[in-house]
Design an enzyme around this catalytic site. Structure first.
Site, PDB file in Angstrom:
ATOM      1  N   ARG A   1     -15.162  -3.382  -4.117  1.00  0.00           N
ATOM      2  CA  ARG A   1     -13.851  -4.033  -4.062  1.00  0.00           C
ATOM      3  C   ARG A   1     -13.580  -4.806  -5.346  1.00  0.00           C
ATOM      4  O   ARG A   1     -14.313  -5.732  -5.684  1.00  0.00           O
ATOM      5  CB  ARG A   1     -13.771  -4.955  -2.856  1.00  0.00           C
ATOM      6  CG  ARG A   1     -13.870  -4.228  -1.527  1.00  0.00           C
ATOM      7  CD  ARG A   1     -13.952  -5.192  -0.364  1.00  0.00           C
ATOM      8  NE  ARG A   1     -15.145  -6.024  -0.445  1.00  0.00           N
ATOM      9  CZ  ARG A   1     -15.381  -7.070   0.350  1.00  0.00           C
ATOM     10  NH1 ARG A   1     -14.493  -7.417   1.261  1.00  0.00           N
ATOM     11  NH2 ARG A   1     -16.503  -7.764   0.219  1.00  0.00           N
TER      12      ARG A   1
ATOM     13  N   LYS B   1      -8.492   1.834   4.374  1.00  0.00           N
ATOM     14  CA  LYS B   1      -8.062   0.433   4.287  1.00  0.00           C
ATOM     15  C   LYS B   1      -6.819   0.212   5.124  1.00  0.00           C
ATOM     16  O   LYS B   1      -6.020   1.129   5.339  1.00  0.00           O
ATOM     17  CB  LYS B   1      -7.798   0.024   2.834  1.00  0.00           C
ATOM     18  CG  LYS B   1      -6.758   0.844   2.087  1.00  0.00           C
ATOM     19  CD  LYS B   1      -6.698   0.406   0.620  1.00  0.00           C
ATOM     20  CE  LYS B   1      -5.728   1.240  -0.195  1.00  0.00           C
ATOM     21  NZ  LYS B   1      -5.705   0.835  -1.620  1.00  0.00           N
TER      22      LYS B   1
ATOM     23  N   LYS C   1       0.836  -1.204   0.000  1.00  0.00           N
ATOM     24  CA  LYS C   1       0.000   0.000   0.000  1.00  0.00           C
ATOM     25  C   LYS C   1       0.876   1.261   0.000  1.00  0.00           C
ATOM     26  O   LYS C   1       0.671   2.176  -0.799  1.00  0.00           O
ATOM     27  CB  LYS C   1      -0.903   0.014   1.241  1.00  0.00           C
ATOM     28  CG  LYS C   1      -1.753  -1.244   1.446  1.00  0.00           C
ATOM     29  CD  LYS C   1      -2.765  -1.437   0.365  1.00  0.00           C
ATOM     30  CE  LYS C   1      -3.792  -2.505   0.734  1.00  0.00           C
ATOM     31  NZ  LYS C   1      -3.229  -3.860   0.921  1.00  0.00           N
TER      32      LYS C   1
ATOM     33  N   ARG D   1     -10.499  -6.225 -12.806  1.00  0.00           N
ATOM     34  CA  ARG D   1     -11.322  -6.982 -11.867  1.00  0.00           C
ATOM     35  C   ARG D   1     -12.524  -6.120 -11.480  1.00  0.00           C
ATOM     36  O   ARG D   1     -12.395  -5.166 -10.722  1.00  0.00           O
ATOM     37  CB  ARG D   1     -10.481  -7.388 -10.667  1.00  0.00           C
ATOM     38  CG  ARG D   1      -9.341  -8.349 -11.076  1.00  0.00           C
ATOM     39  CD  ARG D   1      -8.180  -8.336 -10.131  1.00  0.00           C
ATOM     40  NE  ARG D   1      -7.547  -7.040 -10.067  1.00  0.00           N
ATOM     41  CZ  ARG D   1      -6.621  -6.706  -9.160  1.00  0.00           C
ATOM     42  NH1 ARG D   1      -6.227  -7.583  -8.270  1.00  0.00           N
ATOM     43  NH2 ARG D   1      -6.091  -5.500  -9.167  1.00  0.00           N
TER      44      ARG D   1
ATOM     45  N   ARG E   1      -5.111  -5.054 -12.911  1.00  0.00           N
ATOM     46  CA  ARG E   1      -3.821  -5.614 -12.528  1.00  0.00           C
ATOM     47  C   ARG E   1      -2.904  -5.589 -13.747  1.00  0.00           C
ATOM     48  O   ARG E   1      -3.179  -6.231 -14.762  1.00  0.00           O
ATOM     49  CB  ARG E   1      -4.000  -7.039 -12.005  1.00  0.00           C
ATOM     50  CG  ARG E   1      -2.709  -7.847 -11.839  1.00  0.00           C
ATOM     51  CD  ARG E   1      -1.705  -7.216 -10.877  1.00  0.00           C
ATOM     52  NE  ARG E   1      -2.271  -6.890  -9.578  1.00  0.00           N
ATOM     53  CZ  ARG E   1      -2.419  -7.776  -8.589  1.00  0.00           C
ATOM     54  NH1 ARG E   1      -2.064  -9.031  -8.758  1.00  0.00           N
ATOM     55  NH2 ARG E   1      -2.911  -7.387  -7.417  1.00  0.00           N
TER      56      ARG E   1
END
Length: 313
Positions: free
Chosen positions: A233, A160, A125, A225, A210
């Site tokens: 998410r 997060k 992150k 995704r 990705r």
């Protein structure tokens, strides 16, 4: 060559979608001998870093009987031509200790991908802060007042944890601030743990892309995704739909800017997460999506990975 995989338990693999399995298939196709071990199999012994590894042979099946194995034996890690680190997060103290052992093995001559020092230095992150030109407004803090101020400024934000994976612990707090106090208290453990806040990116509806980098070269396809209806998410682990697509101009700009510098740090395989035009994570522990990209486009990511690895070794 002898290739050792430091991975999670083999019996936990979902081989129909597992990128490590795809790597193993390509390795065996090339005639390499495959070994596997887990973090707890490593030891420092009389100056050597050894692992209790087992040789495995793939059976060609994609069920519980996907491999055969020999008994575990101790090997110096330097005895392998390559050690490929594919241990999933969480990046906890056991993971940290594993990187210390791998450091010593590297000093003794082991070839380790990704480099253990780079695994420590590039929190998945936090690493985006090295490339602020590609990042939406972001705050990392454990301070309740700062986190609330960030929300007031941007109105629609994501909170997060810094050590999560698979979409765990990700919360969206919209303009009304509903439930923000509880989310901040939970994620920060009442102010004792830093978390990340980011301005919400509406393009998540089109997918969390990705983008894979292999030794400084960009894979030409991304896997977008796309979140399930009612979720924000973009993680396959929570039911997002994976759609392979060519890189956009912005995807390529971000990827090519980062690729060589990350490779120079010893990050042989990297998975960038890009939402819309913005970099959101730099995945270095066990980047995935090999099989989905290959199945939908015909582009064999595992072959590209081993072409690069064979040239390096």
């Amino acid at each position: 060559m002898k290739i050792a995989f430091l991975a999670d338990p083999l019996d936990s693999f979902k081989v129909w979608k597992d990128s490590t399995f795809a790597m193993m298939v390509e390795a065996q196709k090339r005639g390499h001998v495959i070994y596997a071990f887990e973090s707890q199999d490593m030891a420092y012994s009389d100056g050597d870093i050894v692992a209790r590894a087992r040789q495995i042979v793939l059976t060609g099946k994609e069920d519980a009987n996907w491999y055969r194995s020999e008994e575990k034996k101790f090997f110096p890690l330097a005895a392998f031509d390559a050690v490929i680190v594919r241990k999933d997060p969480p990046f906890d103290m056991n993971y940290l200790y594993s990187t210390y052992l791998l450091d010593l093995a590297e000093a003794a001559g082991a070839r380790i991908f990704n480099r253990p020092a780079a695994l420590r230095d590039y929190n998945e992150k936090m690493a985006i802060a090295r490339f602020p030109q590609f990042v939406v407004p972001t705050l990392v803090s454990s301070d309740d007042a700062l986190l609330r101020e960030f929300h007031t400024q941007h109105g629609d934000v994501i909170f997060k944890p810094l050590d999560g994976m698979g979409g765990a612990g990700i919360f969206r707090i919209m303009g009304d601030g509903m439930n923000m106090g509880s989310v901040i208290e939970t994620l920060t453990e009442n102010g004792g743990r830093a978390i990340m806040a980011q301005k919400f990116i509406p393009q998540i509806a089109l997918g969390d892309k990705r983008v894979l980098l292999i030794n400084g070269t960009v894979v030409p396809y991304a896997l977008a995704r796309i979140p399930q209806k009612g979720d924000i998410r973009g993680n396959l682990a929570v039911g997002a739909q994976g759609v392979a697509q060519p890189l956009s101009g912005r995807d390529r700009e971000i990827a090519e800017t980062l690729a060589l510098s990350l490779a120079a740090e010893g990050l042989f395989l990297v998975g960038l997460d890009i939402i819309g035009d913005w970099l959101t994570e730099i995945n270095v522990t066990s980047p995935t999506c090999f099989r989905e990209i290959a199945a939908q486009t015909g582009f064999n990511v595992a072959e590209m990975f081993f072409n690069a690895l064979d040239e390096t070794i």
